[in-house]
Write an enzyme that holds these catalytic residues in place. Structure first.
Site, PDB file in Angstrom:
ATOM      1  N   ASP A 193       1.230  -1.006  -0.427  1.00  0.00           N
ATOM      2  CA  ASP A 193       0.427  -0.260  -0.083  1.00  0.00           C
ATOM      3  C   ASP A 193       1.192   1.215  -0.011  1.00  0.00           C
ATOM      4  OD1 ASP A 193      -2.936   1.095   0.252  1.00  0.00           O
ATOM      5  OD2 ASP A 193      -2.440   1.449   2.014  1.00  0.00           O
ATOM      6  N   GLU A 222       1.867  -0.369  -4.648  1.00  0.00           N
ATOM      7  CA  GLU A 222       0.877   0.268  -5.216  1.00  0.00           C
ATOM      8  C   GLU A 222       1.607   2.110  -6.188  1.00  0.00           C
ATOM      9  OE1 GLU A 222      -3.112   2.686  -3.593  1.00  0.00           O
ATOM     10  OE2 GLU A 222      -1.675   2.260  -2.188  1.00  0.00           O
TER      11      GLU A 222
HETATM   12  C1  GLC Z   1      -4.060   3.382  -0.938  1.00  0.00           C
HETATM   13  C2  GLC Z   1      -5.954   2.044  -0.398  1.00  0.00           C
HETATM   14  C3  GLC Z   1      -6.450   3.053  -0.299  1.00  0.00           C
HETATM   15  C4  GLC Z   1      -6.111   3.437   1.321  1.00  0.00           C
HETATM   16  C5  GLC Z   1      -5.525   4.389   1.215  1.00  0.00           C
HETATM   17  C6  GLC Z   1      -4.975   4.174   2.801  1.00  0.00           C
HETATM   18  O1  GLC Z   1      -4.326   4.008  -2.084  1.00  0.00           O
HETATM   19  O2  GLC Z   1      -5.564   1.455  -2.090  1.00  0.00           O
HETATM   20  O3  GLC Z   1      -7.524   2.010   0.220  1.00  0.00           O
HETATM   21  O4  GLC Z   1      -7.290   4.718   1.353  1.00  0.00           O
HETATM   22  O5  GLC Z   1      -3.335   3.488   0.514  1.00  0.00           O
HETATM   23  O6  GLC Z   1      -4.056   3.863   3.157  1.00  0.00           O
END
Ligand code: GLC
Length: 566
Positions: free
Chosen positions: A232, A297
């Protein structure tokens, strides 16, 4: 029979069966000399709260997932990524972790997790868990200690700063979710940093104890048998240590939602710093020792596929999600502007391609909704799954599921609740999966109120209604994944574009395979040499027995996979 510690060599991941590899306390080393499992794989994102409710409380859980693994294996999925299931106060529905080594009671127990891994592996499915290293929950014992005792060693696990001279936040950084990214701790008079909610304090990755702790957390899950991690906010861990103000790109008028406010700043100090790669070098070593994949991500500025891809490579991550496809318009220019540089950056498969996710509107909705939106979404999925890289469906993609309108009274997403601009909320793309038209839609028990509304789903929009119908979205996705698997050998083939805008047909060739999509509103012709060609896959199923020499007509919103007619 395996002996603990004995390395096993195999020429390909598919030759390794995980049957019987459940976590037993022994450490097995499985080293592969050939293709890693993710090389030709197709992934599937499970947003756990809305996938399947095994215990009938209106919230999806691990048992629910386990019960549906057969469905996913039959669909042709190779790996599931499960959104966070750790102990959490749920301020951001699991992306605020209070214990990285346990399961939240809403989702089950560690025993449920072990069983899920065992069943998944028996079915040949890999399991990727979501690790949240940029921030933890403000209820995590680490933060509680840092807060209650400013002299404790845990204080430096977070970012604390004195107020600016006017008493306000120490710099101009904005939270992704609205408001400043600093919250004042009145007791100590200092602010702490949070790129997301105040309930999600950012961890200080310059502190070696934080690094050591997370290596241990990764090891914990590897030992339990996971096959990889979705990381994440992978671009966020390292910050410019001086925490300087961000350059202002444009001034705000005051009416903007959190996304526009966030984008009004040039994020050159708060994310995407070179220092992040030192962290991943350590992670990579650990992951490789377990043949686990690291998938980041990487939600950085739009239009920079090359930078996203740079997160993956030797000594870094294995794959990095590129999110520009989430924002394309249905036009040749827009798709081209995204996919041409994206495919080039992913020449060695570095990029993860998401059709949709739990953070953005679903593809059928993005592309106009209704039957048109569904057709476009499938065509888009063809394109995405045939590019070099690791494609991911999002639960419900295979059904052509659209966003479900959510009444403000039912809002759950903090982004919607805490901002004046409710259209920023992510609830509509997170509603429960309609498995059948039974009461509770097969998601939960009859009479149980789900955590988000179901919306209206006709039988034909449910799994039950689509199974076995060759013209359904589900069966057309299944066939696409089967064709992709059959053509898997093309993974080594470089990509060559055959057309470009202003043509409405976008087509590329990889080895002997041609992929074409018509994004215009009229039928259009594709001319290719080297024929005769056969239609191996068509989003309109009735075309799959066609063949041609040099020219084929493609319908609006249709995608084709063509192979030499032998
Ligand atoms: C990422 C996740 C999202 C979350 C954010 C904070 O972007 O995909 O759902 O709210 O991180 O952890």
């Amino acid at each position: 029979m395996l002996t603990p510690g004995l390395p096993i060599l195999a020429s390909s991941a598919s030759q390794i069966s995980h049957e019987g590899f459940g976590f037993s306390g022994d450490v097995y080393t499985v080293r592969m000399s050939g293709t890693p499992w993710w090389e030709n794989a197709v992934g599937y994102e499970i947003y756990i709260r809305s996938f399947s409710d095994g215990n009938g409380d209106g919230v999806g859980d691990l048992i629910g997932i386990e019960e549906r693994l057969h469905y996913l294996a039959d669909l042709g999925i190779d790996a599931i990524w499960i959104s966070p299931f750790y102990t959490s106060p749920m301020a951001d529905f699991g992306y605020d972790v209070a214990d990285y080594r346990d399961i939240d009671p809403a989702f089950g127990t560690l025993a449920d997790f072990d069983k899920l891994i065992e069943v998944a592996h028996r079915l040949g499915l890999k399991v990727i868990v979501d690790i949240v290293p940029n921030h933890c929950s403000d209820q995590h014992p680490w933060f509680l200690e840092a807060l209650s005792d400013p002299t404790s060693a845990k204080r430096d696990w977070f970012h604390w700063r004195d107020p600016a001279p006017d008493g306000g936040p120490p710099n101009n950084w904005a939270s992704h979710f609205g408001g400043p990214s600093w919250t004042l701790d009145e007791a100590s008079g200092q602010y702490y940093l949070h790129l997301f909610l105040p309930e999600q304090p950012d961890l200080n990755w310059d502190n070696p104890e934080v690094r050591a702790e997370f290596l241990d957390i990764l090891r914990f899950w590897c030992e339990r048998g996971v096959d990889g991690f979705r990381i994440d906010v992978a671009h966020g861990l390292a910050k410019n240590p001086a925490l300087p103000d961000l350059p202002v790109v444009h001034e705000l008028t005051g009416d903007e939602g959190p996304r526009e406010r966030f984008l009004s700043l040039d994020h050159v100090h708060d994310m995407n710093q070179e220092g992040v790669f030192d962290i991943y070098a350590e992670w990579r070593e650990l992951a490789d020792s377990y043949d686990a994949m690291l998938l980041g991500e990487v939600y950085i500025r739009a239009g920079d596929a090359a930078r996203v891809a740079a997160y993956a490579g030797p000594g870094r991550l294995h794959r990095a999600f590129f999110f520009d496809p989430m924002h394309v318009k249905w036009s040749a220019e827009s798709l081209w502007a995204c996919f041409a540089p994206g495919a080039e950056a992913s020449s060695e498969g570095q990029i993860g391609w998401a059709v949709s996710s739990h953070d953005d509107p679903r593809a059928p909705t993005r592309f106009g909704g209704g039957q048109v939106g569904k057709e476009r979404s499938l065509a888009f999925t063809v394109l995405l799954t045939m590019l070099p890289g690791l494609p991911f469906l999002y639960q419900g993609s295979e059904l052509g599921m659209e966003d479900v309108p959510v009444d403000p009274a039912d809002f759950q997403d903090p982004v919607a609740i805490r901002n004046d601009n409710p259209t920023d909320g992510r609830d509509p793309c997170r509603t429960p999966i309609p498995w059948s038209d039974a009461p509770g839609f097969g998601f939960t028990a009859e009479g149980v109120k789900p955590w988000l509304p179901f919306g209206n789903h006709h039988l034909s929009e449910t799994v039950k209604g689509q199974l076995g119908d060759p013209f359904s979205s589900l069966e057309r996705h299944r066939r696409l994944l089967a064709v992709r698997r059959e053509l898997g050998a093309m993974a080594d083939q470089t990509l060559e574009w055959l057309t470009a805008p202003p043509e409405d047909v976008l087509a590329f060739r990889r080895g002997s395979v041609v992929v074409a999509i018509n994004v215009g509103d009229k039928p259009a012709k594709l001319t290719i040499s080297g024929g005769p060609w056969a239609v191996k896959y068509a989003t309109r199923t009735e075309r799959t027995s066609e063949w041609f020499d040099t020219e084929i007509e493609i319908h609006p919103d249709e995608a084709l996979i063509l192979v030499p007619n032998s």
